[in-house]
Scaffold this motif. Structure first.
Motif, mmCIF file in Angstrom:
data_model
loop_
_atom_site.group_PDB
_atom_site.id
_atom_site.type_symbol
_atom_site.label_atom_id
_atom_site.label_comp_id
_atom_site.label_asym_id
_atom_site.label_seq_id
_atom_site.Cartn_x
_atom_site.Cartn_y
_atom_site.Cartn_z
ATOM 1 N N HIS A 315 -4.749 42.992 -0.397
ATOM 2 C CA HIS A 315 -5.764 42.413 -0.986
ATOM 3 C C HIS A 315 -6.277 41.808 0.097
ATOM 4 O O HIS A 315 -7.633 40.601 -0.634
ATOM 5 C CB HIS A 315 -4.264 41.005 -0.182
ATOM 6 C CG HIS A 315 -4.695 39.260 -0.209
ATOM 7 N ND1 HIS A 315 -3.711 39.109 -1.259
ATOM 8 C CD2 HIS A 315 -5.022 38.627 0.951
ATOM 9 C CE1 HIS A 315 -5.127 37.496 -1.430
ATOM 10 N NE2 HIS A 315 -5.524 37.338 0.465
ATOM 11 N N ASP A 316 -7.028 42.337 1.038
ATOM 12 C CA ASP A 316 -7.747 42.377 2.181
ATOM 13 C C ASP A 316 -9.087 42.979 0.882
ATOM 14 O O ASP A 316 -10.045 42.014 1.060
ATOM 15 C CB ASP A 316 -8.118 43.324 3.206
ATOM 16 C CG ASP A 316 -7.377 42.316 4.085
ATOM 17 O OD1 ASP A 316 -7.204 41.415 4.348
ATOM 18 O OD2 ASP A 316 -7.354 43.534 5.112
ATOM 19 N N VAL A 317 -8.919 43.739 -0.223
ATOM 20 C CA VAL A 317 -9.844 44.420 -1.090
ATOM 21 C C VAL A 317 -9.828 44.329 -2.659
ATOM 22 O O VAL A 317 -10.057 44.748 -2.869
ATOM 23 C CB VAL A 317 -9.971 45.772 -0.693
ATOM 24 C CG1 VAL A 317 -10.617 45.914 0.688
ATOM 25 C CG2 VAL A 317 -8.747 46.395 -0.589
ATOM 26 N N ARG A 318 -9.177 42.873 -2.418
ATOM 27 C CA ARG A 318 -8.397 42.986 -3.780
ATOM 28 C C ARG A 318 -9.250 42.466 -4.880
ATOM 29 O O ARG A 318 -9.496 42.845 -6.060
ATOM 30 C CB ARG A 318 -7.809 41.286 -3.814
ATOM 31 C CG ARG A 318 -8.076 40.324 -3.027
ATOM 32 C CD ARG A 318 -8.116 38.874 -3.466
ATOM 33 N NE ARG A 318 -8.243 37.861 -2.900
ATOM 34 C CZ ARG A 318 -8.298 37.653 -1.454
ATOM 35 N NH1 ARG A 318 -8.393 38.547 -0.492
ATOM 36 N NH2 ARG A 318 -9.635 36.160 -1.036
ATOM 37 N N HIS A 319 -11.050 41.907 -4.082
ATOM 38 C CA HIS A 319 -12.229 42.005 -5.340
ATOM 39 C C HIS A 319 -12.227 43.346 -5.386
ATOM 40 O O HIS A 319 -13.544 43.185 -6.811
ATOM 41 C CB HIS A 319 -12.578 40.670 -4.718
ATOM 42 C CG HIS A 319 -12.176 39.161 -4.641
ATOM 43 N ND1 HIS A 319 -11.840 38.488 -5.677
ATOM 44 C CD2 HIS A 319 -12.288 38.383 -4.163
ATOM 45 C CE1 HIS A 319 -11.187 37.518 -5.409
ATOM 46 N NE2 HIS A 319 -10.955 37.626 -4.136
ATOM 47 N N THR A 320 -12.759 43.503 -4.824
ATOM 48 C CA THR A 320 -13.236 44.881 -4.741
ATOM 49 C C THR A 320 -12.271 45.658 -6.005
ATOM 50 O O THR A 320 -12.827 46.525 -6.924
ATOM 51 C CB THR A 320 -13.074 46.255 -3.285
ATOM 52 O OG1 THR A 320 -14.393 45.243 -2.347
ATOM 53 C CG2 THR A 320 -13.864 47.655 -3.561
ATOM 54 N N ILE A 321 -11.392 45.653 -5.703
ATOM 55 C CA ILE A 321 -10.687 46.507 -6.315
ATOM 56 C C ILE A 321 -10.841 45.922 -7.866
ATOM 57 O O ILE A 321 -10.907 46.626 -9.064
ATOM 58 C CB ILE A 321 -9.138 46.543 -6.249
ATOM 59 C CG1 ILE A 321 -9.200 47.314 -4.997
ATOM 60 C CG2 ILE A 321 -7.700 47.418 -7.418
ATOM 61 C CD1 ILE A 321 -7.467 46.910 -4.066
ATOM 62 N N SER A 322 -10.252 45.038 -8.244
ATOM 63 C CA SER A 322 -10.918 43.719 -9.259
ATOM 64 C C SER A 322 -12.418 44.228 -10.210
ATOM 65 O O SER A 322 -12.358 44.571 -11.336
ATOM 66 C CB SER A 322 -10.503 42.602 -9.544
ATOM 67 O OG SER A 322 -11.599 41.910 -9.523
ATOM 68 N N VAL A 323 -12.929 43.957 -9.116
ATOM 69 C CA VAL A 323 -14.340 44.707 -10.138
ATOM 70 C C VAL A 323 -14.805 45.940 -10.461
ATOM 71 O O VAL A 323 -15.352 46.470 -10.968
ATOM 72 C CB VAL A 323 -15.352 43.704 -8.467
ATOM 73 C CG1 VAL A 323 -17.120 44.909 -9.127
ATOM 74 C CG2 VAL A 323 -15.728 42.560 -8.724
ATOM 75 N N LEU A 324 -14.142 46.848 -9.447
ATOM 76 C CA LEU A 324 -14.100 48.526 -9.962
ATOM 77 C C LEU A 324 -13.169 48.157 -11.564
ATOM 78 O O LEU A 324 -13.609 49.156 -12.274
ATOM 79 C CB LEU A 324 -13.334 48.849 -9.348
ATOM 80 C CG LEU A 324 -13.057 50.606 -9.336
ATOM 81 C CD1 LEU A 324 -14.564 50.932 -9.695
ATOM 82 C CD2 LEU A 324 -12.542 51.958 -8.475
ATOM 83 N N ARG A 325 -12.513 47.623 -11.421
ATOM 84 C CA ARG A 325 -10.935 47.733 -12.340
ATOM 85 C C ARG A 325 -12.002 47.018 -13.623
ATOM 86 O O ARG A 325 -12.305 47.650 -15.160
ATOM 87 C CB ARG A 325 -10.116 46.613 -12.169
ATOM 88 C CG ARG A 325 -9.002 47.215 -13.814
ATOM 89 C CD ARG A 325 -8.094 46.108 -13.481
ATOM 90 N NE ARG A 325 -8.476 44.635 -13.141
ATOM 91 C CZ ARG A 325 -8.935 42.970 -12.858
ATOM 92 N NH1 ARG A 325 -7.321 43.738 -12.056
ATOM 93 N NH2 ARG A 325 -8.891 42.130 -12.647
ATOM 94 N N ASP A 326 -12.809 45.627 -13.520
ATOM 95 C CA ASP A 326 -13.648 45.265 -14.752
ATOM 96 C C ASP A 326 -14.786 45.941 -14.952
ATOM 97 O O ASP A 326 -15.265 45.331 -16.106
ATOM 98 C CB ASP A 326 -13.668 44.171 -14.184
ATOM 99 C CG ASP A 326 -11.899 43.229 -14.345
ATOM 100 O OD1 ASP A 326 -10.912 43.374 -14.706
ATOM 101 O OD2 ASP A 326 -11.798 42.074 -13.407
ATOM 102 N N TYR A 327 -15.876 46.444 -13.953
ATOM 103 C CA TYR A 327 -17.078 46.661 -13.714
ATOM 104 C C TYR A 327 -17.433 48.063 -14.524
ATOM 105 O O TYR A 327 -18.027 48.428 -14.725
ATOM 106 C CB TYR A 327 -17.984 45.320 -13.391
ATOM 107 C CG TYR A 327 -18.226 43.920 -13.908
ATOM 108 C CD1 TYR A 327 -18.210 43.406 -15.300
ATOM 109 C CD2 TYR A 327 -17.404 43.238 -13.200
ATOM 110 C CE1 TYR A 327 -18.182 42.976 -15.985
ATOM 111 C CE2 TYR A 327 -17.458 42.064 -13.292
ATOM 112 C CZ TYR A 327 -17.754 41.600 -14.735
ATOM 113 O OH TYR A 327 -17.572 39.902 -15.128
ATOM 114 N N GLY A 328 -16.727 48.771 -13.206
ATOM 115 C CA GLY A 328 -17.441 50.172 -12.449
ATOM 116 C C GLY A 328 -17.188 49.760 -11.404
ATOM 117 O O GLY A 328 -18.000 49.230 -10.624
#
Length: 372
Positions: A315-328
């Motif tokens: 959860h702490d890095v949820r945005h880090t993970i989702s940005v990688l998923r959506d934009y690389g």
């Protein structure tokens, strides 16, 4: 190459000192260029059949990225573009995305182009003189008296290097609006030669730009800040791994080529705790006091290594993970894509602390402490 994973003893940190005028984030904006393409689609477009290389793409935790690929030839094949064409592509895409991200950032800050007093542009996917800042000032008709700076070639960590410098400019110019603009045309750094070295790079990076507006002191009505204050920065360069991430001339291909050592995620992870401890030294804060973590979307293994070594949750890095998923990995601006998602969540509360962390060539870990 051989890279030591052993972390050296941490040196005592100097006590934190607050600048006379604390800089605050006033707005954020992002933009992309090119076409969204999924990893399976990209494998087909590039006609990649090697099962080892396909595995790299399909196990990257990336769903899609925005890319501007070379046009296919009469046989439907896509080949590496000459270096001159890649430089032209970088100039076109970096300015196109940069303009959009800057305009979105100023809108978010409630400001206009007329309010802008300093523009700092960051890129590592091409080389230009004059730099991106001059090109964007001309493109948008920004006041030619606007001061500017360009940070070139520092890689994925460079967004925080720029933020550090511009926060200092902002503190020295209270009430005046400054913008850090990271614009990375990673498509302009691609080599299509079928090797595992380039496959690692081609499976990871995407095109994107992100901008962050800063102001200190008493801002004007046109740029009322609503984001966190920037409290402190800390840098750490792992000189034993200086060759682990490189963008240099490939004599065989007659062009620039990017290299990532397979060990770099573990090197970054092994030193992440040192970097964060240095940042928090003298503040009275522990890692458990940090409510928000905005970490560079460097890749699945990098994120996992940082999570394990810092004791963070998914959860702490949820945005880090989702940005990688959506934009690389969009290089220097990745952490600002995450910051934008955090702002859109509207969950940060006054008094909460956040840590920004970027990693890149050097090998370097950059960190910043902010407070809402």
């Amino acid at each position: 190459m051989t890279i030591s994973l052993e972390a050296p003893h941490e040196l005592p940190a100097a006590p934190a000192a607050e600048p006379p005028e604390l800089t605050r984030v006033a707005g954020v904006g992002t933009a992309v260029a090119g076409e969204p393409v999924t990893q399976p689609e990209l494998l087909d477009l590039l006609d990649i059949t090697d099962p080892r290389i396909r595995s790299v793409f399909l196990n990257s935790a990336i769903d899609r990225r925005h890319l501007t690929l070379p046009e296919p030839d009469e046989h439907g094949r896509r080949s590496s573009e000459p270096q001159g064409d890649l430089l032209d592509k970088h100039k076109r895409l970096a300015v196109e995305m940069g303009v959009k991200a800057l305009e979105a950032c100023l809108k978010d800050a409630g400001a206009t182009l007329a309010d802008l007093r300093h523009l700092c542009c960051v890129t590592s996917t091409g080389f230009l003189t004059p730099g991106i800042s001059a090109l964007i000032i001309r493109e948008l008709g920004i006041d030619p008296h606007c001061s500017r700076s360009d940070i070139v070639g520092m890689g994925c960590n460079a967004g925080l290097n720029a933020l550090n410098l511009v926060a200092g400019w902002s503190a020295a110019h209270p009430g005046e609006l400054a913008v850090v603009l990271c614009t990375e045309a990673c498509s302009a750094a691609y080599a299509l030669d079928g090797t595992m070295r380039t496959a690692v790079v081609n499976s990871l990076f995407g095109d994107g730009a992100a901008a962050l507006a800063l102001v200190s002191g008493a801002p004007g009505e046109s740029a009322a800040p609503r984001g966190p204050r920037v409290l402190k920065f800390s840098s750490y360069i792992i000189t034993d791994a200086i060759e682990a991430m490189r963008y240099d001339w490939d004599r065989d291909q007659g062009r620039f080529s990017f290299f990532l050592d397979p060990q770099i995620p573990y090197v970054v992870g092994a030193h992440a705790e040192i970097a964060v401890n240095r940042l928090l030294a003298g503040t009275g804060l522990r890692r458990s006091d940090i409510a928000h973590w905005l970490v560079h979307s460097g890749g699945k293994k990098v994120i996992d290594a940082v999570v394990v070594n810092l004791g963070l949750s998914r959860h702490d890095v949820r945005h880090t993970i989702s940005v990688l998923r959506d934009y690389g990995n969009v290089s220097s601006g990745s952490f600002l894509f995450s910051f934008e998602r955090l702002q859109e969540e509207n969950v940060a509360r006054p008094g909460e602390y956040g840590v920004l962390m970027t990693m890149g060539p050097g090998s370097t870990i950059e960190t910043a402490l902010v407070r809402w």
